[in-house]
Design a protein around this motif. Structure first.
Motif: not given
Length: 84
Positions: A71-73, A49-53, A18-19
């Motif tokens: 930004k990527l989904n 950077e992995v965002e919270d979503d 997991l990140a």
């Protein structure tokens, strides 16, 4: 009881990494690299950077036509692109 505990621990190790702390896992980096390659772009993994979503914020992405912040989904599709 001990068998259940051992099985639970082993199952935890079998899960993909997991990140942590906003860092992308090797599997996520591979997905990002593949998506960017299709766009003729590349990014240094330290700029991911992995965002919270679950989406990804990519800084200083180098593309054939210049440098961008992208930004990527979570499914590695493009969400936003800003030229630097």
């Amino acid at each position: 009881m001990n068998r259940i505990l051992i099985a639970a621990l082993l199952a935890g190790f079998a899960l993909p990494a997991l990140a942590e702390d906003g860092k992308a896992t090797p599997e996520q980096i591979a997905g990002i690299d593949a998506a960017l390659a299709a766009m003729t772009c590349e990014v240094d993994p330290s700029n991911i950077e992995v965002e919270d979503d679950g989406s990804f914020d990519l800084d200083d992405v180098i593309c054939a036509d210049g440098q961008y912040d992208i930004k990527l989904n979570a499914d590695f599709t493009e969400k936003e692109r800003r030229k630097e």
